[in-house]
Design an enzyme around this catalytic site. Sequence first.
Site, mmCIF file in Angstrom:
data_model
loop_
_atom_site.group_PDB
_atom_site.id
_atom_site.type_symbol
_atom_site.label_atom_id
_atom_site.label_comp_id
_atom_site.label_asym_id
_atom_site.label_seq_id
_atom_site.Cartn_x
_atom_site.Cartn_y
_atom_site.Cartn_z
ATOM 1 N N TYR A 3 61.635 64.574 38.845
ATOM 2 C CA TYR A 3 62.051 63.295 39.423
ATOM 3 C C TYR A 3 61.129 62.177 38.919
ATOM 4 C CZ TYR A 3 63.059 59.502 42.656
ATOM 5 O OH TYR A 3 63.377 58.267 43.177
ATOM 6 N N LYS B 79 61.894 58.704 36.590
ATOM 7 C CA LYS B 79 61.579 57.325 36.984
ATOM 8 C C LYS B 79 60.597 56.681 35.995
ATOM 9 C CE LYS B 79 64.466 56.935 40.353
ATOM 10 N NZ LYS B 79 65.542 55.931 40.342
HETATM 11 P P1 NDP Z 1 70.787 57.304 48.835
HETATM 12 O O1 NDP Z 1 70.916 58.780 48.683
HETATM 13 O O2 NDP Z 1 70.956 56.726 50.181
HETATM 14 O O3 NDP Z 1 71.766 56.559 47.822
HETATM 15 C C1 NDP Z 1 71.968 57.003 46.518
HETATM 16 C C2 NDP Z 1 73.212 56.356 45.955
HETATM 17 O O4 NDP Z 1 73.370 56.777 44.599
HETATM 18 C C3 NDP Z 1 74.459 56.753 46.717
HETATM 19 O O5 NDP Z 1 75.296 55.638 46.848
HETATM 20 C C4 NDP Z 1 75.108 57.781 45.796
HETATM 21 O O6 NDP Z 1 76.525 57.711 45.942
HETATM 22 C C5 NDP Z 1 74.705 57.260 44.422
HETATM 23 N N1 NDP Z 1 74.758 58.289 43.403
HETATM 24 C C6 NDP Z 1 73.991 59.403 43.323
HETATM 25 N N2 NDP Z 1 74.385 60.146 42.276
HETATM 26 C C7 NDP Z 1 75.408 59.483 41.677
HETATM 27 C C8 NDP Z 1 76.236 59.736 40.562
HETATM 28 N N3 NDP Z 1 76.076 60.836 39.818
HETATM 29 N N4 NDP Z 1 77.201 58.845 40.244
HETATM 30 C C9 NDP Z 1 77.376 57.728 40.980
HETATM 31 N N5 NDP Z 1 76.618 57.430 42.058
HETATM 32 C C10 NDP Z 1 75.658 58.306 42.390
HETATM 33 O O7 NDP Z 1 69.325 56.970 48.256
HETATM 34 P P2 NDP Z 1 68.577 55.573 47.996
HETATM 35 O O8 NDP Z 1 69.378 54.428 48.424
HETATM 36 O O9 NDP Z 1 67.220 55.743 48.526
HETATM 37 O O10 NDP Z 1 68.476 55.632 46.414
HETATM 38 C C11 NDP Z 1 68.856 54.565 45.575
HETATM 39 C C12 NDP Z 1 67.910 54.513 44.387
HETATM 40 O O11 NDP Z 1 66.606 54.193 44.845
HETATM 41 C C13 NDP Z 1 67.781 55.818 43.605
HETATM 42 O O12 NDP Z 1 67.749 55.522 42.235
HETATM 43 C C14 NDP Z 1 66.421 56.361 44.076
HETATM 44 O O13 NDP Z 1 65.828 57.188 43.111
HETATM 45 C C15 NDP Z 1 65.671 55.066 44.255
HETATM 46 N N6 NDP Z 1 64.491 55.126 45.101
HETATM 47 C C16 NDP Z 1 64.575 55.543 46.404
HETATM 48 C C17 NDP Z 1 63.446 55.577 47.198
HETATM 49 C C18 NDP Z 1 63.447 56.081 48.587
HETATM 50 O O14 NDP Z 1 62.362 56.355 49.135
HETATM 51 N N7 NDP Z 1 64.590 56.213 49.239
HETATM 52 C C19 NDP Z 1 62.164 55.096 46.674
HETATM 53 C C20 NDP Z 1 62.181 54.699 45.298
HETATM 54 C C21 NDP Z 1 63.318 54.683 44.563
HETATM 55 P P3 NDP Z 1 77.546 58.946 45.912
HETATM 56 O O15 NDP Z 1 76.816 60.155 46.435
HETATM 57 O O16 NDP Z 1 78.666 58.482 46.779
HETATM 58 O O17 NDP Z 1 77.947 59.064 44.471
HETATM 59 C C1 8X3 Z 2 61.411 57.920 45.948
HETATM 60 C C2 8X3 Z 2 60.085 57.792 46.606
HETATM 61 O O1 8X3 Z 2 57.824 58.928 46.928
HETATM 62 O O2 8X3 Z 2 59.813 60.204 47.494
HETATM 63 O O3 8X3 Z 2 61.401 57.492 44.642
HETATM 64 O O4 8X3 Z 2 59.272 59.777 45.200
HETATM 65 S S1 8X3 Z 2 59.229 59.253 46.544
#
Ligand code: NDP
Ligand code: 8X3
Length: 258
Positions: A158, A162
């Site tokens: 992961y 990133k």
């Molecule tokens: P969620 O799981 O709540 O949302 C993820 C979104 O990505 C969903 O809408 C999902 O939609 C979509 N998604 C995942 N895989 C696919 C795919 N193959 N095709 C199309 N859509 C996809 O997580 P977050 O909102 O937290 O995550 C959003 C972003 O933020 C990600 O890139 C994550 O790595 C990043 N992030 C999150 C952090 C956290 O602590 N939550 C911290 C740092 C970064 P669906 O399943 O309907 O396709």
């Molecule tokens: C998501 C935040 O700290 O779980 O990118 O990797 S962490």
Amino acid sequence: MNRKLDGKIAFITGASSGIGEATARIFAESGAKLILLARRIERLNSIAEELKKEYNTESYLIGADVRDFSKLQMEFKKIPQEFRDISILVNNAGLARGLEKIYEGNVQDWEEMIDTNIKGLLYVTKLVSPIFLEKNSGHIVNIASLAGRAVYPNGNVYCATKYAVKALSEAMVIDFNGTNIRITNIDPGLVETEFSEVRFHGDKERAKRVYQGYKPLTGYDIANIILFCVTLPEHVMIQDLLVTPTAQATATIVSKNL
Ligand code: NDP
Ligand code: 8X3
């Protein structure tokens, strides 16, 4: 009401939950027209219906997997004329799967993360950028992570995806230099969304524990920051931002009262 995005068309990937959904809601409140993409089209439908009622937002929905370039190409061609003048792309779709050492890791989990977080972001960017180049204007926001700045135990693949997003953001800044197209890389720390539930393959209890004992960020915290970045004057480009909960110092140092 704040209508800073009046008339602008924003394309948000991963808009069915978490940061992407919050961004859709805040952009709608700011007067944007939306193109929302995710696999769970039924969720997009209900979000779009709500936004229509609340803000009279026009949305175009794409039910697609960002890993499938042919499907994306097909869906892209189908975008109606009135939604084609895209001004903002939020490359947010992404996920983590698993949290174990490399020698214990699951190859399918690795493929899913690499294909979604890196290749998916590239595919969507490739399809949207000609529109930006044509009008010499546009803003690409890439959601990377604190995990793309420092590797933490068991974060291996992961984190690597990133780091790749961060590298791609830097590459985009260089590639689009000389145009008015802006690139913003945002690195969130711990945000309470469905992220951990997905990472732990549906284990809700384990997911909940990630966010206990401190105040994590919400999707709206990040969405507000995205809105701030994309509404600055066109000569101002925030290239890179690190955002954590106040309780989080690093990926592994989080002050918790448990
Ligand atoms: P969620 O799981 O709540 O949302 C993820 C979104 O990505 C969903 O809408 C999902 O939609 C979509 N998604 C995942 N895989 C696919 C795919 N193959 N095709 C199309 N859509 C996809 O997580 P977050 O909102 O937290 O995550 C959003 C972003 O933020 C990600 O890139 C994550 O790595 C990043 N992030 C999150 C952090 C956290 O602590 N939550 C911290 C740092 C970064 P669906 O399943 O309907 O396709
Ligand atoms: C998501 C935040 O700290 O779980 O990118 O990797 S962490």
